[in-house]
Scaffold this active site. Sequence first.
Site, short mmCIF file in Angstrom:
data_model
loop_
_atom_site.label_atom_id
_atom_site.label_comp_id
_atom_site.label_asym_id
_atom_site.label_seq_id
_atom_site.Cartn_x
_atom_site.Cartn_y
_atom_site.Cartn_z
N GLU A 1 8.06 78.46 70.72
CA GLU A 1 7.91 79.87 71.30
C GLU A 1 8.41 81.06 70.31
O GLU A 1 7.67 82.13 70.36
CB GLU A 1 8.82 80.16 72.56
N HIS B 1 -1.42 78.79 68.10
CA HIS B 1 -1.50 77.20 68.08
C HIS B 1 -2.33 76.73 67.07
O HIS B 1 -3.26 77.47 66.59
CB HIS B 1 -2.06 76.89 69.56
N TYR C 1 -1.04 71.13 69.85
CA TYR C 1 -1.01 70.31 71.30
C TYR C 1 -1.63 68.96 70.94
O TYR C 1 -2.13 68.63 69.97
CB TYR C 1 -1.79 71.13 72.24
#
Length: 287
Positions: free
Chosen positions: A184, A193, A239
Amino acid sequence: MAPVFVLTVFIAVLCSVQGRSTGKASFEKSEEDMEIDSTNTNSIKEEDFSASTLIEKANRNLGKSLDEPLVMFGDIAVNTGFMNADPCTASGCKWKKYSDGNVYVPYVISNQYSAPQERYVIESGLQTFAASTCVQFIPRTNQRDFVDIQSQSGCFSYIGRQDNGQVVSLNKNGCVYLSVVQHEMLHALGFNHEQSRSDRDSHVRILTQNIMPEMEDNFKRINTINLGTPYDYNSVMQYGRLAFSKNNQPTILPIPDSSAVIGMATQMSPIDILRINLLYNCSRQFD
């Protein structure tokens, strides 16, 4: 910036971080091993799970509170009416660099974190930046712009420096982990990302047919400033392959090697650190 200088900085950072690494094994757990029991997330050692896995779990119910900001791309807060998260670092959202060569980012930690361990994890995560970059998070005194760390509905942050206090949410029941704090705060420093990179289609394939309804925004490609750095499967901003999957089938596949490990980082990678130093033109050497 001269290629030789960039290569020299990268090699120095790589050696520094590898000396502190918790070991290669932390990046080689299977996605099946990374499944989280929703009843005991905070009882699990934080190093056991990647930042993306923790954030996805914590944000399942995000957006139900009307007094919280609009959150897109999984965990990026945006001002109402601003419908994308394009890079802003070329037009004023970087944090100020001072004459001593450091970038000071003031912060406030909410009293919502009543357990000493919660504050310890957050402050430890903030301190990791000063160990290998010129960015230093410092307690706020009277600075106008600062990050306001609160326990709201999930894990989220704005991209780059905003005006006045900007909320970084680290929900105390799912987001207070070193990797999530780093993730964050990288958003707050101006980073998106990894799977949103402008060149991502050369490195990963997005399988839209497997994405949960209304979660497609998490996979939008952005016209990012990549600072001449390579795509990084080990980035704390990457991710995992099952992110937001509706059927337990991959939503992100690395290419050309579909078996490559992605999205398993439990701390900033050497390239994450390199990018901070490049974006903020950090010139001093780090141990």
